[in-house]
Design an enzyme around this catalytic site. Structure first.
Site, PDB file in Angstrom:
ATOM      1  N   ASN A 219       2.076  -8.815  -5.368  1.00 10.45           N
ATOM      2  CA  ASN A 219       1.247  -7.804  -5.628  1.00 10.45           C
ATOM      3  C   ASN A 219       0.134  -7.916  -6.900  1.00 10.45           C
ATOM      4  O   ASN A 219       0.129  -8.773  -7.400  1.00 10.45           O
ATOM      5  CB  ASN A 219       2.218  -6.583  -5.911  1.00 10.45           C
ATOM      6  CG  ASN A 219       2.961  -6.741  -7.164  1.00 10.45           C
ATOM      7  OD1 ASN A 219       2.567  -6.958  -8.266  1.00 10.45           O
ATOM      8  ND2 ASN A 219       4.302  -6.964  -6.770  1.00 10.45           N
ATOM      9  N   ASP A 288       9.823  -4.539  -3.472  1.00 10.29           N
ATOM     10  CA  ASP A 288      11.004  -4.043  -3.032  1.00 10.29           C
ATOM     11  C   ASP A 288      11.857  -4.762  -1.745  1.00 10.29           C
ATOM     12  O   ASP A 288      12.776  -4.676  -1.177  1.00 10.29           O
ATOM     13  CB  ASP A 288      10.704  -2.707  -2.361  1.00 10.29           C
ATOM     14  CG  ASP A 288      10.093  -1.744  -3.421  1.00 10.29           C
ATOM     15  OD1 ASP A 288      10.864  -1.954  -4.741  1.00 10.29           O
ATOM     16  OD2 ASP A 288       9.102  -1.070  -3.531  1.00 10.29           O
ATOM     17  N   LYS A 298       5.149 -24.780   7.404  1.00 11.37           N
ATOM     18  CA  LYS A 298       4.306 -23.800   7.429  1.00 11.37           C
ATOM     19  C   LYS A 298       4.261 -23.258   8.963  1.00 11.37           C
ATOM     20  O   LYS A 298       4.324 -24.293  10.186  1.00 11.37           O
ATOM     21  CB  LYS A 298       3.132 -24.645   7.179  1.00 11.37           C
ATOM     22  CG  LYS A 298       1.844 -23.745   7.567  1.00 11.37           C
ATOM     23  CD  LYS A 298       0.468 -24.225   7.056  1.00 11.37           C
ATOM     24  CE  LYS A 298      -0.708 -23.470   7.270  1.00 11.37           C
ATOM     25  NZ  LYS A 298      -2.065 -24.436   7.327  1.00 11.37           N
ATOM     26  N   PHE A 338       9.956   1.230 -15.970  1.00 10.06           N
ATOM     27  CA  PHE A 338       8.892   1.586 -16.063  1.00 10.06           C
ATOM     28  C   PHE A 338       8.427   2.234 -14.791  1.00 10.06           C
ATOM     29  O   PHE A 338       9.265   1.769 -13.605  1.00 10.06           O
ATOM     30  CB  PHE A 338       8.031   0.243 -15.856  1.00 10.06           C
ATOM     31  CG  PHE A 338       7.223   0.047 -17.575  1.00 10.06           C
ATOM     32  CD1 PHE A 338       8.136  -0.121 -18.551  1.00 10.06           C
ATOM     33  CD2 PHE A 338       5.643   0.425 -17.700  1.00 10.06           C
ATOM     34  CE1 PHE A 338       7.498  -0.469 -19.820  1.00 10.06           C
ATOM     35  CE2 PHE A 338       5.289   0.191 -18.944  1.00 10.06           C
ATOM     36  CZ  PHE A 338       6.211  -0.046 -19.939  1.00 10.06           C
ATOM     37  N   LYS A 352      12.865   9.347 -11.290  1.00  7.26           N
ATOM     38  CA  LYS A 352      13.469   8.027 -11.071  1.00  7.26           C
ATOM     39  C   LYS A 352      14.368   7.624 -12.236  1.00  7.26           C
ATOM     40  O   LYS A 352      15.257   6.686 -12.211  1.00  7.26           O
ATOM     41  CB  LYS A 352      12.013   7.144 -11.408  1.00  7.26           C
ATOM     42  CG  LYS A 352      12.345   5.578 -11.013  1.00  7.26           C
ATOM     43  CD  LYS A 352      10.972   4.859 -10.701  1.00  7.26           C
ATOM     44  CE  LYS A 352      10.293   5.257  -9.584  1.00  7.26           C
ATOM     45  NZ  LYS A 352       9.124   4.586  -9.098  1.00  7.26           N
TER      46      LYS A 352
HETATM   47  O1  C5P Z   1      11.799   1.658  -7.890  1.00  6.06           O
HETATM   48  P1  C5P Z   1      10.459   1.315  -8.599  1.00  6.06           P
HETATM   49  O2  C5P Z   1      10.019  -0.303  -8.187  1.00  6.06           O
HETATM   50  O3  C5P Z   1       9.339   2.164  -8.532  1.00  6.06           O
HETATM   51  O4  C5P Z   1      11.148   1.047 -10.002  1.00  6.06           O
HETATM   52  C1  C5P Z   1      10.366   0.515 -11.188  1.00  6.06           C
HETATM   53  C2  C5P Z   1      11.111   0.089 -11.925  1.00  6.06           C
HETATM   54  O5  C5P Z   1      12.393  -0.528 -11.696  1.00  6.06           O
HETATM   55  C3  C5P Z   1      10.591  -0.847 -13.078  1.00  6.06           C
HETATM   56  O6  C5P Z   1      10.992  -0.943 -14.448  1.00  6.06           O
HETATM   57  C4  C5P Z   1      10.877  -2.224 -12.240  1.00  6.06           C
HETATM   58  O7  C5P Z   1      10.577  -3.372 -13.385  1.00  6.06           O
HETATM   59  C5  C5P Z   1      12.390  -2.006 -11.928  1.00  6.06           C
HETATM   60  N1  C5P Z   1      12.711  -2.622 -10.582  1.00  6.06           N
HETATM   61  C6  C5P Z   1      13.396  -3.826 -10.702  1.00  6.06           C
HETATM   62  N2  C5P Z   1      14.010  -4.387  -9.579  1.00  6.06           N
HETATM   63  C7  C5P Z   1      13.449  -3.829  -8.525  1.00  6.06           C
HETATM   64  C8  C5P Z   1      12.651  -2.913  -8.408  1.00  6.06           C
HETATM   65  C9  C5P Z   1      11.976  -2.381  -9.458  1.00  6.06           C
HETATM   66  O8  C5P Z   1      14.071  -4.153 -11.808  1.00  6.06           O
HETATM   67  N3  C5P Z   1      13.822  -4.620  -7.341  1.00  6.06           N
END
Ligand code: C5P
Length: 413
Positions: A219, A288, A298, A338, A352
């Site tokens: 990303n 995610d 490949k 965050f 959140k």
């Molecule tokens: O669930 P979301 O991605 O919106 O949450 C954001 C927060 O969770 C950020 O602090 C991010 O660094 C953390 N995060 C994490 N591991 C994940 C997804 C998000 O530590 N798999």
């Protein structure tokens, strides 16, 4: 770091820059320039030996002030340059500090103006920083090492030396730090120490989820916010571990960096280090989902027009896992999350915060901040909402560290 990263950081500070003899004097010229660019006023004081390597005229031109060399300089009305110069300074930095100069300090000698003003400084009010520069054998000599221990014990802050090629043609320890590194060290030294003794763990940047050996999903996170927070935390006196996804950013000085690729690697590194941390700040934009399986070779286009079918599985939630660990639950580890939202910042952030189980959640508008040098933050905790208005990520990181330190020290009270 480029010079812009330091703009205004030393505004209102008055620095006495001392030069003793050594080939590294040329770096002191650049350092003087950076100090003034950072907003400091600079008074240069040189030893006779330093004048063999660079002229006082050059240093006067760079600092915009006449240089002092001799303790018998008749310019001060009271004829006490050593008293006046040392009382005005917010800090004295000797760069380069030669082996001989350090030996003089270790013995409390005052044969030249620079050593004299170091001796005459009020120790509690005017810090003395030394940037050693010498040949590797001189550096390693037991006498030098003994003198370094002695001056450190007497209250001087001895900065490290670099390893590499030396002016004499040899290779080893004893090179003076570069001008930008010296500046970063001085700014860090002068920062308020609100996190002294704390171990801070930070995740930053994107993750990279492999599809095959040459492709993957990632990303647009640049990691800038997380790196700025790591720098600010270190400046505040913390011992900082930064777990970084794939980003092209220099490591802030004094920060322990661990580079990772995938979310699972980031999870393993972060959960390991969380065992010993006092504060965890999750700024990483963790993917995610990842491809259910990464192809060993490949994936080829076979000309049939068929496209590969990618299945996904969910990645571990690093923040939620650490926030639910025994240490976090026992209040031994303070977790900060965050949230990059695209709308309804406050409501989404509160939701959140509860979902992740963290005491503090920092919300920002995702698409508007990725890759940028500035940002605006909303801090959400059980007390309510604190707004940090739009500013540079550097400035916001300093404010955020201050806010976290306040909350953490409140816990101890
Ligand atoms: O669930 P979301 O991605 O919106 O949450 C954001 C927060 O969770 C950020 O602090 C991010 O660094 C953390 N995060 C994490 N591991 C994940 C997804 C998000 O530590 N798999």
């Amino acid at each position: 770091m480029n010079a812009m990263d330091f703009a205004g950081e030393l505004q209102g500070r008055h620095i006495v820059l001392g030069l003793s003899g050594g080939a590294a004097c040329f770096k002191a010229a650049e350092y003087c320039r950076l100090l003034t660019k950072a907003g400091a006023t600079v008074q240069v004081v040189m030893t006779e030996a330093a004048c063999q390597f660079i002229t006082p005229v050059a240093m006067q031109a760079l600092s915009g002030r006449p240089v002092y060399v001799s303790q018998w300089d008749a310019r001060p009305d009271n004829a006490m340059a050593h008293i006046n110069l040392s009382r005005e300074a917010d800090a004295i930095v000797v760069a380069p500090a030669s082996a001989d100069f350090i030996a003089q300090l270790a013995q409390g000698r005052a044969g030249e103006l620079l050593a004299l003003l170091c001796l005459a400084r009020p120790i509690e009010q005017v810090p003395l920083l030394l940037a050693p520069a010498m040949n590797r054998e001189m550096w390693a000599h037991p006498a030098t090492q003994r003198n370094l221990r002695q001056v450190a014990q007497d209250g001087a802050q001895v900065l490290g030396v670099a390893h590499g090629a030396q002016a004499c043609g040899e290779f080893g320890d004893g090179r003076m730090l570069e001008a930008a590194e010296l500046l970063e060290e001085l700014i860090a030294f002068l920062a308020p120490k609100s996190l002294l003794g704390q171990r801070v763990l930070i995740t930053a940047g994107p993750t990279f989820e492999a599809i095959d050996p040459v492709r993957g999903i990632t990303n647009l996170s640049s990691g800038k916010m997380g790196f700025a927070i790591a720098r600010a935390a270190r400046e505040a006196g913390a011992e900082v571990t930064l777990v970084a996804g794939p980003v092209h950013l220099p490591t802030p000085r004094g920060v322990h960096r661990i580079d990772v690729g995938s979310a699972r690697q980031m999870h393993a590194a972060a959960t390991g280090h969380a065992q010993h941390a006092h504060i965890f700040i999750a700024t990483a934009a963790v993917a995610d989902w990842r491809p259910a399986s990464a192809a060993e070779h490949k994936i080829k286009k076979d000309g049939s027009g068929q496209v590969p079918q990618l299945g996904f599985v969910e990645n571990p939630d690093i923040l939620a896992d650490i926030a639910h660990s025994a240490r976090a639950q026992a209040g031994e580890l303070y977790c900060v999350g965050f949230a990059a939202e695209s709308q309804d910042l406050q409501a989404n952030a509160q939701a959140k915060r509860v979902r992740k189980g963290v005491p503090l959640l920092v919300a920002n508008l995702g698409p508007a901040t990725f890759g940028k040098d500035d940002n605006a933050l909303l801090l959400v905790d059980d007390e309510g909402v604190t707004e940090l208005p739009r500013a540079s990520k550097r400035h916001l990181a300093q404010q955020l560290i201050h806010e976290i330190a306040r909350r953490v020290s409140g816990l101890d009270a």
